[in-house]
Design a protein around this motif. Structure first.
Motif, mmCIF file in Angstrom:
data_model
loop_
_atom_site.group_PDB
_atom_site.id
_atom_site.type_symbol
_atom_site.label_atom_id
_atom_site.label_comp_id
_atom_site.label_asym_id
_atom_site.label_seq_id
_atom_site.Cartn_x
_atom_site.Cartn_y
_atom_site.Cartn_z
ATOM 1 N N MET A 1 1.016 -1.205 -0.056
ATOM 2 C CA MET A 1 0.084 -0.249 0.046
ATOM 3 C C MET A 1 0.895 1.231 -0.005
ATOM 4 O O MET A 1 1.686 1.354 0.917
ATOM 5 N N SER A 2 0.792 2.052 -0.905
ATOM 6 C CA SER A 2 1.375 3.259 -1.114
ATOM 7 C C SER A 2 0.594 4.384 -0.387
ATOM 8 O O SER A 2 -0.553 4.242 -0.568
ATOM 9 N N VAL A 3 1.129 5.335 0.103
ATOM 10 C CA VAL A 3 0.674 6.671 0.793
ATOM 11 C C VAL A 3 0.956 7.768 0.057
ATOM 12 O O VAL A 3 1.938 8.227 -0.020
ATOM 13 N N ILE A 4 -0.483 8.349 -0.732
ATOM 14 C CA ILE A 4 -0.091 9.495 -1.563
ATOM 15 C C ILE A 4 -0.966 10.687 -0.918
ATOM 16 O O ILE A 4 -2.087 10.409 -0.749
ATOM 17 N N LEU A 5 -0.289 11.604 -0.848
ATOM 18 C CA LEU A 5 -1.031 12.866 -0.388
ATOM 19 C C LEU A 5 -1.200 13.657 -1.514
ATOM 20 O O LEU A 5 -0.525 14.038 -2.366
ATOM 21 N N VAL A 6 -2.549 14.241 -1.687
ATOM 22 C CA VAL A 6 -3.006 15.038 -2.681
ATOM 23 C C VAL A 6 -3.688 16.405 -2.029
ATOM 24 O O VAL A 6 -4.305 16.049 -1.287
ATOM 25 N N ILE A 7 -3.090 17.448 -2.749
ATOM 26 C CA ILE A 7 -3.738 18.646 -2.387
ATOM 27 C C ILE A 7 -4.606 19.465 -3.444
ATOM 28 O O ILE A 7 -3.901 19.961 -4.393
ATOM 29 N N PRO A 8 -5.923 19.109 -3.339
ATOM 30 C CA PRO A 8 -6.638 19.908 -4.549
ATOM 31 C C PRO A 8 -6.576 21.608 -4.208
ATOM 32 O O PRO A 8 -6.604 22.192 -3.163
ATOM 33 N N ALA A 9 -6.131 22.222 -5.430
ATOM 34 C CA ALA A 9 -6.317 23.600 -5.239
ATOM 35 C C ALA A 9 -6.757 24.450 -6.797
ATOM 36 O O ALA A 9 -6.180 24.038 -7.844
ATOM 37 N N GLN A 31 2.559 26.605 -1.549
ATOM 38 C CA GLN A 31 4.156 26.190 -1.253
ATOM 39 C C GLN A 31 4.380 25.742 0.397
ATOM 40 O O GLN A 31 4.753 25.018 0.588
ATOM 41 N N HIS A 32 3.639 26.821 1.123
ATOM 42 C CA HIS A 32 3.517 26.677 2.656
ATOM 43 C C HIS A 32 3.026 25.129 2.912
ATOM 44 O O HIS A 32 3.481 24.328 3.607
ATOM 45 N N VAL A 33 1.882 24.852 2.220
ATOM 46 C CA VAL A 33 1.045 23.656 2.588
ATOM 47 C C VAL A 33 1.953 22.334 2.052
ATOM 48 O O VAL A 33 1.875 21.595 2.604
ATOM 49 N N ALA A 38 5.069 17.891 3.667
ATOM 50 C CA ALA A 38 6.386 16.914 3.329
ATOM 51 C C ALA A 38 6.903 16.506 4.694
ATOM 52 O O ALA A 38 7.768 15.543 4.691
ATOM 53 N N LEU A 39 6.797 17.138 5.839
ATOM 54 C CA LEU A 39 7.342 16.893 7.083
ATOM 55 C C LEU A 39 6.614 15.739 7.720
ATOM 56 O O LEU A 39 7.403 15.164 8.662
ATOM 57 N N ALA A 40 5.711 15.252 7.124
ATOM 58 C CA ALA A 40 4.884 13.834 7.733
ATOM 59 C C ALA A 40 5.590 12.903 7.530
ATOM 60 O O ALA A 40 6.086 12.522 6.273
ATOM 61 N N LYS A 41 5.839 11.779 8.223
ATOM 62 C CA LYS A 41 6.300 10.542 8.065
ATOM 63 C C LYS A 41 5.503 9.597 7.487
ATOM 64 O O LYS A 41 4.281 9.715 7.982
ATOM 65 N N GLY A 42 5.744 8.854 6.661
ATOM 66 C CA GLY A 42 5.063 7.585 6.080
ATOM 67 C C GLY A 42 4.388 8.246 4.705
ATOM 68 O O GLY A 42 3.741 7.165 4.080
ATOM 69 N N ILE A 105 -0.811 23.547 8.620
ATOM 70 C CA ILE A 105 -1.150 22.218 8.860
ATOM 71 C C ILE A 105 -0.126 21.484 9.695
ATOM 72 O O ILE A 105 1.229 21.790 9.437
ATOM 73 N N ASP A 106 -0.411 20.822 10.760
ATOM 74 C CA ASP A 106 0.753 20.171 11.581
ATOM 75 C C ASP A 106 1.020 18.867 10.979
ATOM 76 O O ASP A 106 -0.051 17.969 10.652
ATOM 77 N N PRO A 107 2.250 18.751 10.471
ATOM 78 C CA PRO A 107 2.263 17.141 10.152
ATOM 79 C C PRO A 107 1.893 15.916 11.022
ATOM 80 O O PRO A 107 1.645 14.887 10.290
#
Length: 245
Positions: A1-9, A31-33, A38-42, A105-107
């Motif tokens: 299982m891959s973990v993909i973060l997507v930011i709709p903008a 860019q802040h988001v 990107a600081l979140a683990k996993g 957002i806090d990672p």
């Protein structure tokens, strides 16, 4: 299982056109988001899903990845659905949805959602976050979405109104929903095929579409609030928070 973060903008906004590119301390909000996420683990990958070349150019300019989506999509989740189908992800890949207007957002909150899915596989369809409201002004503000949940932290309802309503007392916690979601690629495909919900349309809250159709939303309680940018005035609030941090 891959973990993909997507930011709709998206660029268009009735209250704040061009919001993802608004400068916070001289840096575009999107860019802040991306940098905070990107600081979140996993996480395996981070993508911005947008329909606007101006956002695409800015994101690629600071080294981010972009998926261009169809301009006529009803919600951020629909935009994510378009993006993940283009990326040809596996059905069981975990998708984290972080809104493009959460520059603080806090990672750790992202890690909370990843942990929920890892510890409780197949027990729910999607997950999100809530935080206890400490600012009384937020309780009755429709800009801050409230949530109630059962004893197992499954969401019962989301509303722009104060819920629950204490008939005889105000001395109880009220929880605010944080607009961060986690779900499998397969569930997003299912969700996007559902018709617009009656309650979803009334409250203008897309997560109600899942509840109206009998899907389970698990909540994690966060210790960290996340300032959302809804108006130009909120930019200054973010800059003040960053100065304190």
């Amino acid at each position: 299982m891959s973990v993909i973060l997507v930011i709709p903008a998206r660029y268009g906004s009735s209250r704040f056109p061009g919001k993802p590119l608004a400068l916070i301390n001289g840096k575009p909000m999107i860019q802040h988001v991306c940098e905070r996420a990107a600081l979140a683990k996993g996480l395996d990958s981070i993508y911005v899903a947008t329909d606007d070349d101006r956002i695409k150019n800015v994101v690629e300019g600071f080294g981010g990845k972009v998926v261009m989506t169809h301009p006529d999509l009803a919600s951020g989740t629909d935009r994510i659905n378009d993006a993940i189908n283009q990326l040809k992800l596996a059905d069981d890949d975990l998708i984290i949805n972080v809104q493009g207007d959460q520059p603080l957002i806090d990672p750790i909150t992202i890690e909370q959602l990843i942990t929920l899915f890892q510890r409780h596989p197949n027990e729910f369809d999607m997950a999100t976050l809530a935080v206890e409201i400490t600012n009384p002004a937020e309780i009755n503000s429709p800009m801050h979405v409230k949530v109630v949940f059962d004893n197992s932290f499954n969401a019962l309802y989301f509303s722009r109104s104060k819920i629950p309503y204490g008939r005889d007392t105000d001395d109880y916690p009220v929880y605010k929903h944080l607009g961060i979601y986690a779900y499998s690629k397969k569930f997003i495909n299912t969700y996007a095929a559902l018709p617009l919900g009656r309650l979803e349309n009334l409250e203008k809250l897309e997560q109600l579409r899942a509840l109206e159709n009998g899907y389970k939303i698990k909540l994690a309680i966060s210790a960290f609030d996340s300032t959302e940018v809804d108006t130009p005035e909120d930019i200054r609030k973010c800059e003040l928070r960053l100065a304190v941090d």
